[in-house]
Design a protein around this motif. Structure first.
Motif, PDB file in Angstrom:
ATOM      1  N   ALA A   1      38.369  51.060  35.836  1.00  0.00           N
ATOM      2  CA  ALA A   1      38.837  51.945  34.754  1.00  0.00           C
ATOM      3  C   ALA A   1      40.251  51.556  34.318  1.00  0.00           C
ATOM      4  O   ALA A   1      40.559  51.519  33.121  1.00  0.00           O
ATOM      5  CB  ALA A   1      38.800  53.397  35.225  1.00  0.00           C
ATOM      6  N   CYS A   2      41.110  51.241  35.308  1.00  0.00           N
ATOM      7  CA  CYS A   2      42.484  50.807  34.968  1.00  0.00           C
ATOM      8  C   CYS A   2      42.412  49.552  34.096  1.00  0.00           C
ATOM      9  O   CYS A   2      43.122  49.444  33.081  1.00  0.00           O
ATOM     10  CB  CYS A   2      43.281  50.506  36.229  1.00  0.00           C
ATOM     11  SG  CYS A   2      43.821  51.963  37.105  1.00  0.00           S
ATOM     12  N   ASP A   3      41.573  48.604  34.492  1.00  0.00           N
ATOM     13  CA  ASP A   3      41.473  47.349  33.728  1.00  0.00           C
ATOM     14  C   ASP A   3      40.983  47.622  32.300  1.00  0.00           C
ATOM     15  O   ASP A   3      41.484  47.036  31.344  1.00  0.00           O
ATOM     16  CB  ASP A   3      40.527  46.368  34.439  1.00  0.00           C
ATOM     17  CG  ASP A   3      41.113  45.887  35.762  1.00  0.00           C
ATOM     18  OD1 ASP A   3      42.338  46.050  35.954  1.00  0.00           O
ATOM     19  OD2 ASP A   3      40.351  45.377  36.604  1.00  0.00           O
ATOM     20  N   ARG A   4      40.021  48.527  32.183  1.00  0.00           N
ATOM     21  CA  ARG A   4      39.485  48.819  30.837  1.00  0.00           C
ATOM     22  C   ARG A   4      40.540  49.453  29.941  1.00  0.00           C
ATOM     23  O   ARG A   4      40.539  49.256  28.730  1.00  0.00           O
ATOM     24  CB  ARG A   4      38.287  49.773  30.945  1.00  0.00           C
ATOM     25  CG  ARG A   4      36.961  49.070  31.160  1.00  0.00           C
ATOM     26  CD  ARG A   4      35.794  50.021  30.931  1.00  0.00           C
ATOM     27  NE  ARG A   4      35.687  51.023  31.981  1.00  0.00           N
ATOM     28  CZ  ARG A   4      35.060  50.831  33.144  1.00  0.00           C
ATOM     29  NH1 ARG A   4      34.480  49.680  33.408  1.00  0.00           N
ATOM     30  NH2 ARG A   4      34.999  51.791  34.038  1.00  0.00           N
ATOM     31  N   HIS A   5      41.467  50.228  30.535  1.00  0.00           N
ATOM     32  CA  HIS A   5      42.401  51.002  29.716  1.00  0.00           C
ATOM     33  C   HIS A   5      43.833  50.473  29.779  1.00  0.00           C
ATOM     34  O   HIS A   5      44.764  51.133  29.336  1.00  0.00           O
ATOM     35  CB  HIS A   5      42.344  52.476  30.125  1.00  0.00           C
ATOM     36  CG  HIS A   5      41.002  53.080  29.875  1.00  0.00           C
ATOM     37  ND1 HIS A   5      40.609  53.551  28.638  1.00  0.00           N
ATOM     38  CD2 HIS A   5      39.922  53.225  30.691  1.00  0.00           C
ATOM     39  CE1 HIS A   5      39.355  53.979  28.709  1.00  0.00           C
ATOM     40  NE2 HIS A   5      38.912  53.796  29.953  1.00  0.00           N
TER      41      HIS A   5
END
Ligand SMILES: Cc1ncc(COP(=O)(O)O)c(C=O)c1O
Length: 451
Positions: free
Chosen positions: A253-257
């Motif tokens: 999720a961190c990578d996506r955002h």
């Protein structure tokens, strides 16, 4: 110790009756004099004062008070992976004092460079550049500053109930009322989410985790749209052990955002959980890893951030301009500590003894109605006391009594979250000593259950 505290860290909020009784019978005149002077000359603060007792010595797994009573220290503020006064660490400090005792800024020194190289070798993934400072809270501050500059954003997501240090910036990402309240505005943009705690899940998973807590972190990342970092302890010291897929979901999720992942391993680093770093249990590499506490071998204060080389993005600004940032003596202590942990295979030892302890704790759970749950990762162990196994209602008074009864029998530990007996012995402990400690807990539970 968090005797009656719901806040989950060191200290007593108030003098419980169990503590008052303990004080009456255990404080001799010498100790009383030290305690009186402590009260006279130190500022009072919750969770630290009034002090429980005065210490004369600390060696190996033991504390010794002024009356010569010895206590196995299963608390140790999480600094004592290698035991107190570890001879290898003491010798390294003494040798370094004779060689180079300080390093004025603008210079560097071999010990500091050796430590940075060693951290690059032992930390997971491509983490490879460090900065040192004297406290965990200061290291969290450096991580926050770096995340802001690296992402051009200022917001953070962190967990309710978490603790990341007592400075104002660390308290802003921390989730405890004790540190957040009564001090005026904290840092802006510090969003909080529920921790991944299946036993007390605010999403109602009732122990059958469906990772809605992870979905919620992604929801906040998406709604805010400009979060710099998710900041969290991979395993909380209580202990709270997340679902095995939680951290990989948060990493993705961190990578996506476009947010960085900052892992605070200040209390759990260097073997406590049966891995050199707790995050290795889930194969998740953070962007910034924060270390502290036991890094100084239980003697000297040193903390560090370790990050990827491509996050070395602040050469024109100060990231952590700390006076002791390359102190050769604290670095020598850290190097000797890591060397001792590797040489004595303390990481494997923590894993094996942890399995042994957990099996014994499961036997306790089967025999004691007060025990609602037992859990652990390596030698980070917890026995949760409840008045009702269905509702998980916290048995706070009972936990308090067990703690003081254990103290009388020579075992010191912390109560976290009001009702969890948190057991964190030095990783050097012998199996016989560990068994003796668990036998004490067993006996104290029996006494409290019959009162
Ligand atoms: C998870 C965690 N982060 C940060 C800190 C702060 O470390 P220090 O007391 O060295 O500032 C602590 C201390 O208890 C901690 O447990």
């Amino acid at each position: 110790m968090a005797g009656s505290s719901f806040e989950g860290i060191e200290g007593d909020l108030n003098l419980s009756s169990a503590r008052a009784a303990w004080n009456q019978h255990h404080i001799g005149s010498d100790a009383q004099r030290v305690l009186d002077d402590d009260a006279r000359y130190f500022l009072r603060q919750a969770l630290s004062t009034p002090c429980l007792n005065a210490l004369a010595r600390a060696d190996g797994i033991y504390l010794e008070d002024l009356e010569g009573r010895r206590y196995m220290d299963f608390h140790g503020n999480s600094v004592h992976q290698v035991g107190f006064g570890n001879p290898a660490v003491v010798a390294a400090i003494k040798a370094q004092l004779d060689e180079l005792s300080f390093c004025t800024r603008r210079y560097t020194n071999a010990r500091a460079v050796d430590l940075a190289r060693k951290l690059a070798e032992i930390t997971p993934g491509d983490l490879g550049k460090s900065l040192f400072c004297p406290s965990g809270a200061a290291a969290i501050g450096m991580a926050l500053r770096l995340a802001r500059v690296a992402t051009g954003r200022h917001k953070t997501i962190s967990m309710w109930d978490s603790f990341h240090g007592a400075s104002l910036d660390a308290s802003s990402v921390g989730g405890e009322r004790m540190f957040r309240g009564g001090v005026g505005p904290l840092l802006p943009g510090t969003e909080h989410v529920p921790p991944p705690d299946a036993a007390h899940c605010v999403f109602g998973c009732a122990g059958r985790c469906n990772l809605r807590c992870a979905d919620y972190v992604e929801y906040v990342l998406e709604r805010e749209g400009d979060v710099a970092a998710v900041v969290a302890e991979p395993v909380r010291s209580i202990p709270v052990i997340p679902h095995p897929d939680y951290w990989s979901r948060i990493r993705a999720a961190c990578d996506r955002h476009g947010a960085l992942l900052v892992f605070d391993e200040i209390p759990q680093c260097l073997g406590r959980t049966g891995r050199m770093f707790a995050s290795e249990h889930w194969g998740v590499v953070p962007d910034i890893l924060v270390l502290g506490k036991g890094l100084g071998g239980g003697i000297l204060p040193i903390a560090a951030i370790v990050t990827r080389p491509d996050l070395d993005v602040m050469p024109e600004r100060s990231l952590g301009h700390y006076t002791h940032e390359k102190n050769p003596v604290t670095c020598a202590a850290a190097l000797a500590t890591i060397d001792y942990i590797e040489r004595e295979k303390l990481v494997d030892r923590a894993r094996d003894l942890g399995h042994h302890a957990l099996a014994r704790m499961r036997e306790l759970a089967a025999r004691h109605r007060l025990v609602g749950d037992v859990r652990g990762l390596g030698l980070l162990l917890g026995i949760e006391l409840v008045t009702d196994r269905e509702t998980h209602a916290r048995a706070t008074e009972e936990a308090d009594r067990v703690m003081y009864l254990a103290l009388e029998r020579g075992l010191s530990f912390k109560v976290s979250a009001g009702n969890v007996l948190t057991l964190t012995p030095p990783l050097t402990i012998g199996q016989d000593e560990l068994d003796r400690a668990l036998a004490i807990v067993d006996e104290c539970l029996s006494i409290v259950e019959t009162i």
